[in-house]
Scaffold this motif. Structure first.
Motif, mmCIF file in Angstrom:
data_model
loop_
_atom_site.group_PDB
_atom_site.id
_atom_site.type_symbol
_atom_site.label_atom_id
_atom_site.label_comp_id
_atom_site.label_asym_id
_atom_site.label_seq_id
_atom_site.Cartn_x
_atom_site.Cartn_y
_atom_site.Cartn_z
ATOM 1 N N ARG A 27 0.838 -1.291 -0.314
ATOM 2 C CA ARG A 27 0.422 -0.051 -0.051
ATOM 3 C C ARG A 27 0.623 1.180 -0.137
ATOM 4 N NH1 ARG A 27 -3.886 -0.033 4.550
ATOM 5 N NH2 ARG A 27 -4.602 1.643 3.965
ATOM 6 N N ARG A 28 2.245 1.636 0.287
ATOM 7 C CA ARG A 28 3.082 2.326 1.493
ATOM 8 C C ARG A 28 4.350 1.887 1.143
ATOM 9 N NH1 ARG A 28 3.413 3.417 6.945
ATOM 10 N NH2 ARG A 28 2.533 1.765 7.524
ATOM 11 N N GLN A 54 1.755 7.705 -2.305
ATOM 12 C CA GLN A 54 1.880 6.356 -1.230
ATOM 13 C C GLN A 54 3.670 6.221 -1.330
ATOM 14 O OE1 GLN A 54 -0.690 4.812 -5.114
ATOM 15 N NE2 GLN A 54 -0.907 3.103 -3.519
#
Length: 212
Positions: A27-28, A54
């Motif tokens: 996700r990041r 991100q």
């Protein structure tokens, strides 16, 4: 494996975190490098794919500027084995069961394996891939807390002897060639070291033959 937080140490162009995010694996990410120029290249990749929200860029010497909660899956690639080993030994927060290491040493694989084993990490698997004449090694490891002393040959050859075919065997042959060359070079001045290296070579060759 899928995760919320990914750290790429020595990111260069940030291709790896960009691909992982685009494919829904993470996700990041924090993309870190010790030099400004690679981070400038990484910024171009991030801007090209619109990943500013991100991927965070970080000027960092190894893990120095990385926080523990910013990294579940951690990649350290394209560095010498001594440097990666030093990072493992000098970053206490890596010793946690929720951290997974993906390591791609360019040299001195034995230093990485030794550091992992002595610091309580378990080597889960090893993969090799060839590009032209170069063969790359990737080590997957996680922390268990059980420090372990392995036979000396293991630090050089690791799990590659379990499947000594294809690119695994290409790398094994390169490792053996390096050890043999070193044994010959030190023999006149240090016969004891040369004898030790020869014993490691024989053990690797024996382990390899067991799985052929």
């Amino acid at each position: 494996m899928p995760c919320d937080a990914f750290a790429d140490i020595g990111t260069d162009h940030a291709y790896l975190p960009a691909w992982l995010i685009q494919n829904g694996v993470v996700r990041r990410a924090v993309a870190a490098d010790i030099h400004k120029k690679p981070l400038e290249n990484a910024q171009k990749t991030i801007s090209l794919y619109g990943l500013e929200n991100q991927i965070e860029l970080r000027l960092s010497d190894g893990f120095a500027k990385i926080l523990p909660d910013e990294a579940e899956e951690i990649a350290v690639a394209g560095m010498g084995g001594e440097q990666i080993a030093a990072m493992i030994e000098n970053t206490p927060w890596l010793k946690a069961v929720d951290k997974h290491l993906i390591l791609q040493p360019m040299t001195h694989y034995e230093d990485v394996r030794r550091s992992l084993c002595e610091n309580g990490f378990s080597i889960l698997c090893e993969k090799t891939v060839a590009e032209g004449e170069r063969v790359y090694l990737v080590i997957s490891a996680c922390y268990t807390g059980a420090a372990e002393e392995k036979p000396e040959w293991y630090y050089y050859a690791g799990k590659l002897t379990e499947d000594p075919t294809g690119t695994n065997d290409l790398l094994l042959q390169k490792i053996l060639k390096r050890l043999k060359k070193r044994a010959v070079s030190v023999a006149p001045s240090d016969p004891e070291t040369a004898e030790h290296l020869e014993s490691i070579i024989k053990e690797i060759e024996n382990e390899r033959r067991k799985h052929l």
